[in-house]
Design an enzyme around this catalytic site. Sequence first.
Site, PDB file in Angstrom:
ATOM      1  N   ASP A  27       0.266  -1.138  -0.061  1.00 40.60           N
ATOM      2  CA  ASP A  27       0.357  -0.204  -0.329  1.00 40.60           C
ATOM      3  C   ASP A  27       0.789   1.149  -0.043  1.00 40.60           C
ATOM      4  OD1 ASP A  27      -1.664  -2.068   0.098  1.00 40.60           O
ATOM      5  OD2 ASP A  27      -2.874  -0.967   2.114  1.00 40.60           O
ATOM      6  N   LYS A 139      -7.000  -4.827  -3.476  1.00 38.61           N
ATOM      7  CA  LYS A 139      -7.517  -5.523  -1.616  1.00 38.61           C
ATOM      8  C   LYS A 139      -8.186  -4.710  -1.619  1.00 38.61           C
ATOM      9  CE  LYS A 139      -4.181  -4.707   1.261  1.00 38.61           C
ATOM     10  NZ  LYS A 139      -4.277  -3.879   2.004  1.00 38.61           N
ATOM     11  N   LYS A 142      -7.567  -4.773   4.927  1.00 38.86           N
ATOM     12  CA  LYS A 142      -6.153  -4.298   5.240  1.00 38.86           C
ATOM     13  C   LYS A 142      -5.230  -5.189   5.056  1.00 38.86           C
ATOM     14  CE  LYS A 142      -7.953  -1.193   6.724  1.00 38.86           C
ATOM     15  NZ  LYS A 142      -8.457   0.411   6.290  1.00 38.86           N
ATOM     16  N   VAL A 167       3.546   0.524   3.676  1.00 34.78           N
ATOM     17  CA  VAL A 167       2.887   0.816   4.966  1.00 34.78           C
ATOM     18  C   VAL A 167       1.315   0.200   5.262  1.00 34.78           C
ATOM     19  CG1 VAL A 167       4.315   3.136   4.990  1.00 34.78           C
ATOM     20  CG2 VAL A 167       1.836   3.050   3.054  1.00 34.78           C
ATOM     21  N   THR A 168       0.573   0.703   6.408  1.00 40.08           N
ATOM     22  CA  THR A 168       1.235   0.874   7.960  1.00 40.08           C
ATOM     23  C   THR A 168       1.571  -0.043   8.344  1.00 40.08           C
ATOM     24  OG1 THR A 168      -0.790   0.533   8.768  1.00 40.08           O
ATOM     25  CG2 THR A 168      -0.089   3.398   7.553  1.00 40.08           C
ATOM     26  N   CYS A 172      -2.346  -2.380   7.697  1.00 44.50           N
ATOM     27  CA  CYS A 172      -1.729  -3.801   6.121  1.00 44.50           C
ATOM     28  C   CYS A 172      -0.483  -4.353   6.138  1.00 44.50           C
ATOM     29  CB  CYS A 172      -2.023  -2.615   4.976  1.00 44.50           C
ATOM     30  SG  CYS A 172      -4.154  -1.882   4.871  1.00 44.50           S
TER      31      CYS A 172
END
Length: 230
Positions: A27, A139, A142, A167-168, A172
């Site tokens: 992410d 996705k 998370k 992150v984070t 996630c």
Amino acid sequence: LPATVTIDAKPYAYSFPPRHTALVIIDMQRDFLLPTGFGEIQGGDLKAVNECISPTKALLDLFRSVGMQVLHTREGHVPDLSDCPSSKLVRQAAAPGNTQHGLIIGDKGEMGRLLTRGEYGHDIISELKPLRREVVIDKPGKGSFWSTDLMEKLRARAITHLIVTGVTTECCVANTIREANDRGFECCGIVEATAGYNASFKNCTLDMLHWSQGLFAFVSHLQPLLDALL
Ligand code: TIU
């Protein structure tokens, strides 16, 4: 590539077979890293997350240069938000007097609709832009396994070990490591290549992941990995 590489880690040395090991970059999206994005709207500390960009880039360059697998993930939702559970929308809804959460997923921000697929803010920062041959997992959750084909993608590539960054840490990255651990993958987090919106959460999360003889994962640092593979 050597058959097996071993690096110093907590709670003890992490050994991995490079041909069966993937770098998973979680992410690293504009929405989580740049001003006016979803992370900042949620009250996130952007300084910390920005500091993990260059260590993550160093790992990405390394994996590409030695021919190891790289996968990227993006959290976000289809434009009609049909894959967004109400829990994610309700949590961020504006409460009386709460200006911080005045915008929710799907609302229009300065980088497009927040955490919405196809928008500028949803995409990965230019420094870490995926190559065409690299897998990108979109996705809704998370964790990176829930409601995605990540498991099939890893199986097809004979991946057994995951170096997890991004992150984070507390959100996630941790969820992905926990999901991966349940599915039998041997994971290792890299301290410099992950960050969260709250420094104490980052340290607690990494400690929790390797606590109890590596309950969920190993945790190592950037330099031992660079030294071992370069
Ligand atoms: N809120 C927060 O800390 N993170 C997320 O919502 N997503 C990720 O961690 N990627």
